[in-house]
Design a protein around this motif. Structure first.
Motif, PDB file in Angstrom:
ATOM      1  N   GLU A 144      13.495  10.840   4.920  1.00 22.34           N
ATOM      2  CA  GLU A 144      12.174  11.441   5.086  1.00 22.34           C
ATOM      3  C   GLU A 144      12.211  13.021   5.124  1.00 22.34           C
ATOM      4  O   GLU A 144      12.957  13.552   5.720  1.00 22.34           O
ATOM      5  N   GLY A 145      11.182  13.440   4.302  1.00 21.57           N
ATOM      6  CA  GLY A 145      10.894  14.950   4.360  1.00 21.57           C
ATOM      7  C   GLY A 145      10.201  15.327   3.105  1.00 21.57           C
ATOM      8  O   GLY A 145       9.643  14.448   2.370  1.00 21.57           O
ATOM      9  N   SER A 146      10.163  16.597   2.659  1.00 21.89           N
ATOM     10  CA  SER A 146       9.662  17.126   1.686  1.00 21.89           C
ATOM     11  C   SER A 146      10.742  18.026   0.878  1.00 21.89           C
ATOM     12  O   SER A 146      11.405  18.841   1.284  1.00 21.89           O
ATOM     13  N   GLY A 147      10.925  17.900  -0.333  1.00 24.49           N
ATOM     14  CA  GLY A 147      11.627  18.461  -1.124  1.00 24.49           C
ATOM     15  C   GLY A 147      13.009  18.268  -1.297  1.00 24.49           C
ATOM     16  O   GLY A 147      13.565  16.922  -1.231  1.00 24.49           O
ATOM     17  N   VAL A 148      13.907  19.132  -1.534  1.00 22.76           N
ATOM     18  CA  VAL A 148      15.730  18.822  -1.638  1.00 22.76           C
ATOM     19  C   VAL A 148      16.289  19.836  -0.677  1.00 22.76           C
ATOM     20  O   VAL A 148      15.799  20.818  -0.408  1.00 22.76           O
ATOM     21  N   GLU A 149      17.218  19.064   0.224  1.00 16.37           N
ATOM     22  CA  GLU A 149      18.088  19.820   1.073  1.00 16.37           C
ATOM     23  C   GLU A 149      19.305  19.861   0.655  1.00 16.37           C
ATOM     24  O   GLU A 149      20.048  18.699  -0.134  1.00 16.37           O
ATOM     25  N   THR A 150      20.205  20.902   0.847  1.00 16.52           N
ATOM     26  CA  THR A 150      21.852  21.000   0.401  1.00 16.52           C
ATOM     27  C   THR A 150      22.575  21.287   1.721  1.00 16.52           C
ATOM     28  O   THR A 150      22.180  22.190   2.482  1.00 16.52           O
ATOM     29  N   ASP A 151      23.351  20.331   1.837  1.00 14.38           N
ATOM     30  CA  ASP A 151      24.367  20.423   3.213  1.00 14.38           C
ATOM     31  C   ASP A 151      25.531  21.487   2.971  1.00 14.38           C
ATOM     32  O   ASP A 151      25.536  22.005   1.896  1.00 14.38           O
ATOM     33  N   ARG A 156      23.388  17.306  -2.456  1.00 10.91           N
ATOM     34  CA  ARG A 156      21.914  17.698  -2.358  1.00 10.91           C
ATOM     35  C   ARG A 156      21.319  16.337  -2.072  1.00 10.91           C
ATOM     36  O   ARG A 156      21.581  15.220  -2.321  1.00 10.91           O
ATOM     37  N   PHE A 157      20.513  16.338  -1.073  1.00 17.05           N
ATOM     38  CA  PHE A 157      19.623  15.222  -0.750  1.00 17.05           C
ATOM     39  C   PHE A 157      18.129  15.275  -0.959  1.00 17.05           C
ATOM     40  O   PHE A 157      17.371  16.254  -0.857  1.00 17.05           O
ATOM     41  N   TYR A 158      17.489  14.340  -1.679  1.00 18.28           N
ATOM     42  CA  TYR A 158      16.354  14.195  -1.977  1.00 18.28           C
ATOM     43  C   TYR A 158      15.402  13.562  -0.888  1.00 18.28           C
ATOM     44  O   TYR A 158      15.945  12.374  -0.538  1.00 18.28           O
ATOM     45  N   LEU A 159      14.355  14.323  -0.415  1.00 15.29           N
ATOM     46  CA  LEU A 159      13.623  13.779   0.610  1.00 15.29           C
ATOM     47  C   LEU A 159      12.204  13.267   0.015  1.00 15.29           C
ATOM     48  O   LEU A 159      11.859  13.480  -0.878  1.00 15.29           O
ATOM     49  N   TRP A 160      11.854  12.135   0.906  1.00 14.52           N
ATOM     50  CA  TRP A 160      10.657  11.141   0.539  1.00 14.52           C
ATOM     51  C   TRP A 160       9.757  11.496   1.495  1.00 14.52           C
ATOM     52  O   TRP A 160      10.096  11.142   2.807  1.00 14.52           O
ATOM     53  N   GLU A 161       8.272  11.430   1.252  1.00 15.87           N
ATOM     54  CA  GLU A 161       7.171  11.093   2.153  1.00 15.87           C
ATOM     55  C   GLU A 161       6.989   9.605   1.788  1.00 15.87           C
ATOM     56  O   GLU A 161       7.085   8.780   0.733  1.00 15.87           O
ATOM     57  N   GLU A 162       6.165   8.773   2.783  1.00 13.53           N
ATOM     58  CA  GLU A 162       5.996   7.341   2.553  1.00 13.53           C
ATOM     59  C   GLU A 162       5.121   7.084   1.539  1.00 13.53           C
ATOM     60  O   GLU A 162       5.068   6.116   0.810  1.00 13.53           O
ATOM     61  N   ASP A 163       3.865   8.018   1.280  1.00 13.12           N
ATOM     62  CA  ASP A 163       3.137   7.885   0.158  1.00 13.12           C
ATOM     63  C   ASP A 163       3.917   7.861  -1.129  1.00 13.12           C
ATOM     64  O   ASP A 163       3.351   7.023  -1.864  1.00 13.12           O
ATOM     65  N   ALA A 164       4.835   8.691  -1.538  1.00 13.73           N
ATOM     66  CA  ALA A 164       5.577   8.707  -2.720  1.00 13.73           C
ATOM     67  C   ALA A 164       6.315   7.371  -2.843  1.00 13.73           C
ATOM     68  O   ALA A 164       6.510   6.793  -3.951  1.00 13.73           O
ATOM     69  N   GLY A 165       6.821   6.889  -1.657  1.00 14.74           N
ATOM     70  CA  GLY A 165       7.667   5.819  -1.764  1.00 14.74           C
ATOM     71  C   GLY A 165       6.978   4.579  -2.316  1.00 14.74           C
ATOM     72  O   GLY A 165       7.249   3.737  -2.857  1.00 14.74           O
ATOM     73  N   CYS A 166       5.768   4.459  -1.231  1.00 14.75           N
ATOM     74  CA  CYS A 166       4.831   3.379  -1.861  1.00 14.75           C
ATOM     75  C   CYS A 166       4.197   3.613  -3.166  1.00 14.75           C
ATOM     76  O   CYS A 166       4.292   2.497  -3.864  1.00 14.75           O
TER      77      CYS A 166
END
Length: 203
Positions: A144-151, A156-166
């Motif tokens: 869960e989250g917004s945008g992309v994060e890199t560790d 790279r981790f792509y983050l999702w919000e509930e509405d986008a998943g639905c």
């Protein structure tokens, strides 16, 4: 699609740090998130764990009386998964393997899609949907989250919000059987769904 650089970083991590990844993965109890998935499957259901990692979930599914098998791209993780679970693990990249060869009652995408952008997530799930039996179910978890994060390892981790998943499930003609927002022991926030193709029976 994700950049070649990011993909290479992820491949290196899961090959060179398989033991570290396994140690972290084993800290989680699969029952805490997979129970809503398995209660919607028939006894001894055939399950394909797509991107099975170290085999943690495979072993748990096997111990519950199911018939699981895995797909894993990293040879090191695939070997660990086989030895840990005693299940069949196919050394395959789930973005390009011959998915039509599988016929299962459950598809498990437990954290397996986190490195893929939304379009590729949709493509992967669409490729595997024909594998499902008449009463088949899917489990999908996304960070869960917004945008992309890199560790620190360049993953790279792509983050999702509930509405986008639905919206994605609707575009794939998938109904939501169950949804839960969860936080892992290390503070990672997850969105988890149990889904069924619209043609399938309710439940």
């Amino acid at each position: 699609m994700s950049s070649p650089e990011a993909s290479e970083a992820e491949i290196r991590y899961y090959r060179n740090k398989a033991a570290e990844f396994t140690r972290k993965a084993m800290a989680a109890d699969p029952a805490s998130f997979l129970q809503p998935f398995v209660v919607r499957l028939k006894p001894a259901a055939r399950i394909l764990d797509v991107g099975c990692g170290c085999g943690r979930d495979l072993r748990w599914l096997r111990d519950q009386g199911f018939l699981p098998q895995g797909l894993e791209r990293s040879p090191e993780l695939a070997d660990l998964a086989r030895s840990h679970s005693g299940c069949k693990v196919h050394l395959e990249d789930f973005t390009s393997c011959a998915s039509e060869l599988f016929q299962v009652d459950g598809l498990l995408f437990s954290g397996a899609l986190v490195h893929l952008p939304p379009l590729q997530v949709a493509q992967v799930i669409a490729r595997f949907l024909p594998c499902l039996s008449e009463e088949g179910r899917l489990y999908v978890s996304l960070k869960e989250g917004s945008g992309v994060e890199t560790d620190g390892d360049g993953r790279r981790f792509y983050l999702w919000e509930e509405d986008a998943g639905c919206a994605l499930w609707q575009s794939l003609s998938l109904d939501i059987c169950y949804f839960k927002r969860q936080t892992s022991a290390v503070g990672t926030r997850w969105l988890a769904w149990v889904l069924r193709p619209e043609k399938n029976i309710p439940g």
